[in-house]
Design a protein around this motif. Structure first.
Motif, PDB file in Angstrom:
ATOM      1  N   LEU A 129       2.603  -4.197  -7.426  1.00 23.06           N
ATOM      2  CA  LEU A 129       2.540  -3.534  -8.736  1.00 23.06           C
ATOM      3  C   LEU A 129       3.131  -2.122  -8.658  1.00 23.06           C
ATOM      4  O   LEU A 129       3.884  -1.706  -9.543  1.00 23.06           O
ATOM      5  CB  LEU A 129       1.091  -3.442  -9.223  1.00 23.06           C
ATOM      6  CG  LEU A 129       0.430  -4.722  -9.716  1.00 23.06           C
ATOM      7  CD1 LEU A 129      -1.069  -4.484  -9.937  1.00 23.06           C
ATOM      8  CD2 LEU A 129       1.099  -5.188 -10.999  1.00 23.06           C
ATOM      9  N   ALA A 130       2.774  -1.398  -7.606  1.00 23.32           N
ATOM     10  CA  ALA A 130       3.277  -0.034  -7.423  1.00 23.32           C
ATOM     11  C   ALA A 130       4.795  -0.033  -7.244  1.00 23.32           C
ATOM     12  O   ALA A 130       5.499   0.788  -7.828  1.00 23.32           O
ATOM     13  CB  ALA A 130       2.588   0.629  -6.238  1.00 23.32           C
ATOM     14  N   ALA A 131       5.292  -0.959  -6.446  1.00 20.41           N
ATOM     15  CA  ALA A 131       6.740  -1.055  -6.238  1.00 20.41           C
ATOM     16  C   ALA A 131       7.445  -1.385  -7.556  1.00 20.41           C
ATOM     17  O   ALA A 131       8.517  -0.833  -7.851  1.00 20.41           O
ATOM     18  CB  ALA A 131       7.052  -2.115  -5.183  1.00 20.41           C
ATOM     19  N   ASP A 132       6.840  -2.249  -8.354  1.00 20.87           N
ATOM     20  CA  ASP A 132       7.443  -2.654  -9.629  1.00 20.87           C
ATOM     21  C   ASP A 132       7.604  -1.490 -10.605  1.00 20.87           C
ATOM     22  O   ASP A 132       8.513  -1.503 -11.438  1.00 20.87           O
ATOM     23  CB  ASP A 132       6.613  -3.763 -10.286  1.00 20.87           C
ATOM     24  CG  ASP A 132       6.707  -5.093  -9.544  1.00 20.87           C
ATOM     25  OD1 ASP A 132       7.590  -5.238  -8.663  1.00 20.87           O
ATOM     26  OD2 ASP A 132       5.871  -5.976  -9.831  1.00 20.87           O
ATOM     27  N   VAL A 133       6.719  -0.492 -10.531  1.00 17.55           N
ATOM     28  CA  VAL A 133       6.831   0.667 -11.434  1.00 17.55           C
ATOM     29  C   VAL A 133       7.546   1.843 -10.766  1.00 17.55           C
ATOM     30  O   VAL A 133       7.624   2.927 -11.334  1.00 17.55           O
ATOM     31  CB  VAL A 133       5.460   1.120 -11.996  1.00 17.55           C
ATOM     32  CG1 VAL A 133       4.851   0.024 -12.847  1.00 17.55           C
ATOM     33  CG2 VAL A 133       4.522   1.584 -10.903  1.00 17.55           C
ATOM     34  N   GLY A 134       8.040   1.618  -9.551  1.00 18.80           N
ATOM     35  CA  GLY A 134       8.828   2.644  -8.879  1.00 18.80           C
ATOM     36  C   GLY A 134       8.037   3.645  -8.058  1.00 18.80           C
ATOM     37  O   GLY A 134       8.553   4.726  -7.757  1.00 18.80           O
ATOM     38  N   ALA A 135       6.806   3.312  -7.672  1.00 20.01           N
ATOM     39  CA  ALA A 135       6.038   4.216  -6.809  1.00 20.01           C
ATOM     40  C   ALA A 135       6.694   4.285  -5.440  1.00 20.01           C
ATOM     41  O   ALA A 135       7.232   3.287  -4.938  1.00 20.01           O
ATOM     42  CB  ALA A 135       4.592   3.743  -6.680  1.00 20.01           C
ATOM     43  N   HIS A 136       6.651   5.452  -4.849  1.00 21.68           N
ATOM     44  CA  HIS A 136       7.244   5.644  -3.533  1.00 21.68           C
ATOM     45  C   HIS A 136       6.423   4.953  -2.437  1.00 21.68           C
ATOM     46  O   HIS A 136       6.977   4.409  -1.494  1.00 21.68           O
ATOM     47  CB  HIS A 136       7.379   7.138  -3.220  1.00 21.68           C
ATOM     48  CG  HIS A 136       7.990   7.410  -1.892  1.00 21.68           C
ATOM     49  ND1 HIS A 136       9.336   7.271  -1.656  1.00 21.68           N
ATOM     50  CD2 HIS A 136       7.436   7.786  -0.711  1.00 21.68           C
ATOM     51  CE1 HIS A 136       9.590   7.556  -0.397  1.00 21.68           C
ATOM     52  NE2 HIS A 136       8.458   7.871   0.195  1.00 21.68           N
ATOM     53  N   ALA A 137       5.084   5.013  -2.562  1.00 23.85           N
ATOM     54  CA  ALA A 137       4.222   4.437  -1.528  1.00 23.85           C
ATOM     55  C   ALA A 137       2.824   4.218  -2.071  1.00 23.85           C
ATOM     56  O   ALA A 137       2.426   4.795  -3.081  1.00 23.85           O
ATOM     57  CB  ALA A 137       4.160   5.376  -0.326  1.00 23.85           C
ATOM     58  N   VAL A 138       2.078   3.372  -1.365  1.00 22.38           N
ATOM     59  CA  VAL A 138       0.647   3.186  -1.595  1.00 22.38           C
ATOM     60  C   VAL A 138      -0.040   3.518  -0.286  1.00 22.38           C
ATOM     61  O   VAL A 138       0.281   2.946   0.757  1.00 22.38           O
ATOM     62  CB  VAL A 138       0.317   1.735  -2.014  1.00 22.38           C
ATOM     63  CG1 VAL A 138      -1.195   1.537  -2.122  1.00 22.38           C
ATOM     64  CG2 VAL A 138       1.012   1.368  -3.316  1.00 22.38           C
TER      65      VAL A 138
END
Length: 169
Positions: free
Chosen positions: A139-148
């Motif tokens: 989900l984070a990657a899909d919205v363009g988050a750099h990292a979790v």
């Protein structure tokens, strides 16, 4: 006059010489890293601009802890309790990185990133959570988050991630 006052005594070491050596040492540190002058002297060079990180977490202890550790590294830090507070933050446009808790009331970290993107900001975002699952990472990657990153944060992991996200050495 004592040695500390500057007479030199047998060693020839004066307070002035000690200050000169310390100044050279601090200057050499500052040449190696933009954060060393802050750590060594507590003061940033007049021309240096502080990197602003906005931290969003509903837990006050987490917010204050992150603020303390990031400011020790010479970063500027703004704090928000909610995603709504971040969206209205007066420095959102000048922030260089966002650090967001995933699980918050009203608007979770992923929804906050979506909202920030819809406002036209491409600010790098790092999601922190107590439960980093494969689904959350996707989900984070899909919205363009750099990292979790998984809480509790280990040592300098967050700082290294922020540096990587904004292109600092």
């Amino acid at each position: 006059m004592s040695n500390a006052a500057g007479s030199g005594g047998r060693s020839g070491l004066t307070l002035r010489k000690v200050k000169d050596v310390a100044t050279v040492f601090v200057d050499r540190l500052a040449d190696r890293s933009p954060f060393c002058r802050v750590a060594a002297t507590g003061a940033r060079p007049m021309t240096a601009k502080k990197t602003l990180v906005l931290v969003v977490d509903d837990d006050e202890a987490v917010r204050e802890s992150l603020k303390f550790s990031l400011e020790l590294e010479g970063l500027g830090v703004g704090l928000c309790k909610t995603g709504e507070e971040l969206v209205e933050h007066p420095q959102l446009a000048s922030a260089e990185c966002l650090v967001l808790d995933f699980k918050m009331p009203e608007m979770d970290g992923i929804a906050v990133i979506k909202t920030v993107r819809a406002l036209g900001f491409a600010t790098p975002a790092i999601v922190i959570t107590g439960h980093a699952t494969a689904v959350l990472r996707q989900l984070a990657a899909d919205v363009g988050a750099h990292a979790v990153l998984q809480k509790p944060l280990d040592g300098s992991v967050l700082l290294d991630c922020i540096r990587e996200a904004i292109g600092l050495p």
